[in-house]
Design an enzyme around this catalytic site. Sequence first.
Site, PDB file in Angstrom:
ATOM      1  N   GLY A   1     -11.968 -11.016  44.839  1.00  0.00           N
ATOM      2  CA  GLY A   1     -10.555 -11.382  44.774  1.00  0.00           C
ATOM      3  C   GLY A   1      -9.989 -11.903  46.087  1.00  0.00           C
ATOM      4  O   GLY A   1      -8.773 -12.046  46.228  1.00  0.00           O
TER       5      GLY A   1
ATOM      6  N   HIS B   1     -18.037  -0.398  39.453  1.00  0.00           N
ATOM      7  CA  HIS B   1     -17.254  -1.452  40.110  1.00  0.00           C
ATOM      8  C   HIS B   1     -16.550  -0.865  41.332  1.00  0.00           C
ATOM      9  O   HIS B   1     -16.057   0.265  41.286  1.00  0.00           O
ATOM     10  CB  HIS B   1     -16.239  -2.044  39.127  1.00  0.00           C
ATOM     11  CG  HIS B   1     -15.667  -3.336  39.624  1.00  0.00           C
ATOM     12  ND1 HIS B   1     -14.728  -3.383  40.619  1.00  0.00           N
ATOM     13  CD2 HIS B   1     -15.941  -4.627  39.297  1.00  0.00           C
ATOM     14  CE1 HIS B   1     -14.442  -4.648  40.876  1.00  0.00           C
ATOM     15  NE2 HIS B   1     -15.159  -5.421  40.096  1.00  0.00           N
TER      16      HIS B   1
ATOM     17  N   GLU C   1     -13.719  -1.375  42.490  1.00  0.00           N
ATOM     18  CA  GLU C   1     -12.320  -0.989  42.260  1.00  0.00           C
ATOM     19  C   GLU C   1     -12.233   0.417  41.658  1.00  0.00           C
ATOM     20  O   GLU C   1     -11.236   1.110  41.827  1.00  0.00           O
ATOM     21  CB  GLU C   1     -11.632  -2.045  41.376  1.00  0.00           C
ATOM     22  CG  GLU C   1     -11.372  -3.317  42.172  1.00  0.00           C
ATOM     23  CD  GLU C   1     -11.272  -4.576  41.344  1.00  0.00           C
ATOM     24  OE1 GLU C   1     -11.148  -4.508  40.110  1.00  0.00           O
ATOM     25  OE2 GLU C   1     -11.326  -5.668  41.965  1.00  0.00           O
TER      26      GLU C   1
ATOM     27  N   GLU D   1     -21.879  -7.154  44.171  1.00  0.00           N
ATOM     28  CA  GLU D   1     -20.515  -7.612  44.415  1.00  0.00           C
ATOM     29  C   GLU D   1     -20.030  -7.107  45.776  1.00  0.00           C
ATOM     30  O   GLU D   1     -19.494  -5.993  45.869  1.00  0.00           O
ATOM     31  CB  GLU D   1     -19.580  -7.071  43.335  1.00  0.00           C
ATOM     32  CG  GLU D   1     -19.899  -7.542  41.943  1.00  0.00           C
ATOM     33  CD  GLU D   1     -18.654  -7.524  41.087  1.00  0.00           C
ATOM     34  OE1 GLU D   1     -18.282  -8.582  40.583  1.00  0.00           O
ATOM     35  OE2 GLU D   1     -18.028  -6.463  40.963  1.00  0.00           O
TER      36      GLU D   1
ATOM     37  N   ASN E   1     -14.929 -10.535  33.823  1.00  0.00           N
ATOM     38  CA  ASN E   1     -14.244  -9.252  34.000  1.00  0.00           C
ATOM     39  C   ASN E   1     -12.748  -9.535  34.110  1.00  0.00           C
ATOM     40  O   ASN E   1     -12.272  -9.976  35.145  1.00  0.00           O
ATOM     41  CB  ASN E   1     -14.779  -8.570  35.272  1.00  0.00           C
ATOM     42  CG  ASN E   1     -14.102  -7.236  35.546  1.00  0.00           C
ATOM     43  OD1 ASN E   1     -13.343  -6.745  34.717  1.00  0.00           O
ATOM     44  ND2 ASN E   1     -14.385  -6.655  36.704  1.00  0.00           N
ATOM     45  N   TRP E   2     -12.049  -9.279  33.010  1.00  0.00           N
ATOM     46  CA  TRP E   2     -10.607  -9.607  32.994  1.00  0.00           C
ATOM     47  C   TRP E   2      -9.773  -8.586  33.769  1.00  0.00           C
ATOM     48  O   TRP E   2      -8.592  -8.814  33.997  1.00  0.00           O
ATOM     49  CB  TRP E   2     -10.099  -9.673  31.551  1.00  0.00           C
ATOM     50  CG  TRP E   2     -10.604 -10.858  30.775  1.00  0.00           C
ATOM     51  CD1 TRP E   2     -11.405 -11.866  31.241  1.00  0.00           C
ATOM     52  CD2 TRP E   2     -10.336 -11.154  29.401  1.00  0.00           C
ATOM     53  NE1 TRP E   2     -11.656 -12.771  30.234  1.00  0.00           N
ATOM     54  CE2 TRP E   2     -11.011 -12.358  29.096  1.00  0.00           C
ATOM     55  CE3 TRP E   2      -9.602 -10.521  28.399  1.00  0.00           C
ATOM     56  CZ2 TRP E   2     -10.958 -12.939  27.823  1.00  0.00           C
ATOM     57  CZ3 TRP E   2      -9.558 -11.093  27.132  1.00  0.00           C
ATOM     58  CH2 TRP E   2     -10.224 -12.293  26.858  1.00  0.00           C
ATOM     59  N   LYS E   3     -10.369  -7.453  34.088  1.00  0.00           N
ATOM     60  CA  LYS E   3      -9.643  -6.372  34.785  1.00  0.00           C
ATOM     61  C   LYS E   3      -8.356  -6.035  34.024  1.00  0.00           C
ATOM     62  O   LYS E   3      -8.320  -6.163  32.797  1.00  0.00           O
ATOM     63  CB  LYS E   3      -9.386  -6.771  36.242  1.00  0.00           C
ATOM     64  CG  LYS E   3     -10.675  -7.207  36.937  1.00  0.00           C
ATOM     65  CD  LYS E   3     -10.547  -7.379  38.416  1.00  0.00           C
ATOM     66  CE  LYS E   3     -11.892  -7.833  38.983  1.00  0.00           C
ATOM     67  NZ  LYS E   3     -11.908  -7.984  40.422  1.00  0.00           N
TER      68      LYS E   3
ATOM     69  N   SER F   1     -15.413 -13.746  44.092  1.00  0.00           N
ATOM     70  CA  SER F   1     -14.856 -15.092  44.266  1.00  0.00           C
ATOM     71  C   SER F   1     -15.818 -16.191  43.827  1.00  0.00           C
ATOM     72  O   SER F   1     -15.884 -17.258  44.440  1.00  0.00           O
ATOM     73  CB  SER F   1     -14.401 -15.310  45.709  1.00  0.00           C
ATOM     74  OG  SER F   1     -13.368 -14.395  46.031  1.00  0.00           O
TER      75      SER F   1
ATOM     76  N   GLY G   1     -14.398 -12.594  37.997  1.00  0.00           N
ATOM     77  CA  GLY G   1     -13.089 -11.971  37.825  1.00  0.00           C
ATOM     78  C   GLY G   1     -12.028 -13.043  37.631  1.00  0.00           C
ATOM     79  O   GLY G   1     -11.870 -13.605  36.547  1.00  0.00           O
ATOM     80  N   GLY G   2     -11.310 -13.358  38.711  1.00  0.00           N
ATOM     81  CA  GLY G   2     -10.177 -14.288  38.642  1.00  0.00           C
ATOM     82  C   GLY G   2     -10.465 -15.572  37.880  1.00  0.00           C
ATOM     83  O   GLY G   2      -9.664 -15.987  37.022  1.00  0.00           O
TER      84      GLY G   2
HETATM   85  P1  PGA Z   1     -13.387 -12.015  41.523  1.00  0.00           P
HETATM   86  O1  PGA Z   1     -13.798 -10.596  40.919  1.00  0.00           O
HETATM   87  O2  PGA Z   1     -14.255 -13.049  40.847  1.00  0.00           O
HETATM   88  O3  PGA Z   1     -11.934 -12.172  41.190  1.00  0.00           O
HETATM   89  O4  PGA Z   1     -13.645 -11.967  42.980  1.00  0.00           O
HETATM   90  C1  PGA Z   1     -15.132 -10.270  40.618  1.00  0.00           C
HETATM   91  C2  PGA Z   1     -15.230  -8.845  40.140  1.00  0.00           C
HETATM   92  O5  PGA Z   1     -14.530  -7.974  40.685  1.00  0.00           O
HETATM   93  O6  PGA Z   1     -16.000  -8.538  39.224  1.00  0.00           O
END
Ligand code: PGA
Length: 254
Positions: free
Chosen positions: A174, A96, A98, A168, A9-11, A214, A235-236
């Site tokens: 993050g 998600h 977010e 999640e 997930n590049w966001k 994470s 994500g990251g």
């Molecule tokens: P993260 O994000 O690996 O940076 O914690 C995961 C996500 O939000 O899908």
Amino acid sequence: MRRKIIAANWKMNLNYNDAIYLSRQIFNNLNSIDTPNIIISPPYIYLSELVELFSKIDNIKLAAQNCSKSKKGAFTGEISSQMLASINVDYVILGHSERRLGFNETNIDIKNKIDLCLENKLKVIFCCGESLELREKGLHFKLIETQIKESLLHLSKNNLQNIIIAYEPIWAIGTGMTATKDQAQEMHKFIRDIIKSEYGQDTSEQVSIIYGGSCKPSNSRELFLQKDIDGGLIGGASLNADDFFDIIKSIKCI
Ligand code: PGA
């Protein structure tokens, strides 16, 4: 057999040149090897080009990070599930945290989006997860159950096959603070049991439940070794090719 899945997930990261550079690194590295199922979720505007690039590798699919809850019409700035299907995107990430928190998406909004995606033959990565506050109050199981009940359990057995569930925990996204393997396994089993009581054992054994929050090369292997964890939503760490490949390798050797 449940499918092993690593989703990136590049966001809202990477400008065009960086996105193409990372995509080429992924393409060149994964082109010739037997990979688990990989799903890449770039920002909308790169989807078309990346669908084309990755169409040459069977196990790599593209996902959008969201879609509109409306079918079509006067919704400036929105992207519909039908549009995504028309450029051969395979998946959409929905629910998600977010989007739930930053854009006030409710369980019912997410349910409606899931239905629109399935109507358009798109598969869904459905995210659920609790805040630290709810976990500390011991309300995390209740919350996850409600998220799943209100958005997913209206689906037929057949349609459920088109859903990947991503657990999640919000406090792990993050933050560098990963759920322990035991915390993650406990919740994944809880989720699988909900599916089992609604759809039966066989269906519950076919649904992939992946972990996000994470997840990185240093913890992915022990997470993926858990009985009910079928991969990760990254994500990251998916923004760095080496880290992403290491996470893929950690599931390959299980
Ligand atoms: P993260 O994000 O690996 O940076 O914690 C995961 C996500 O939000 O899908």
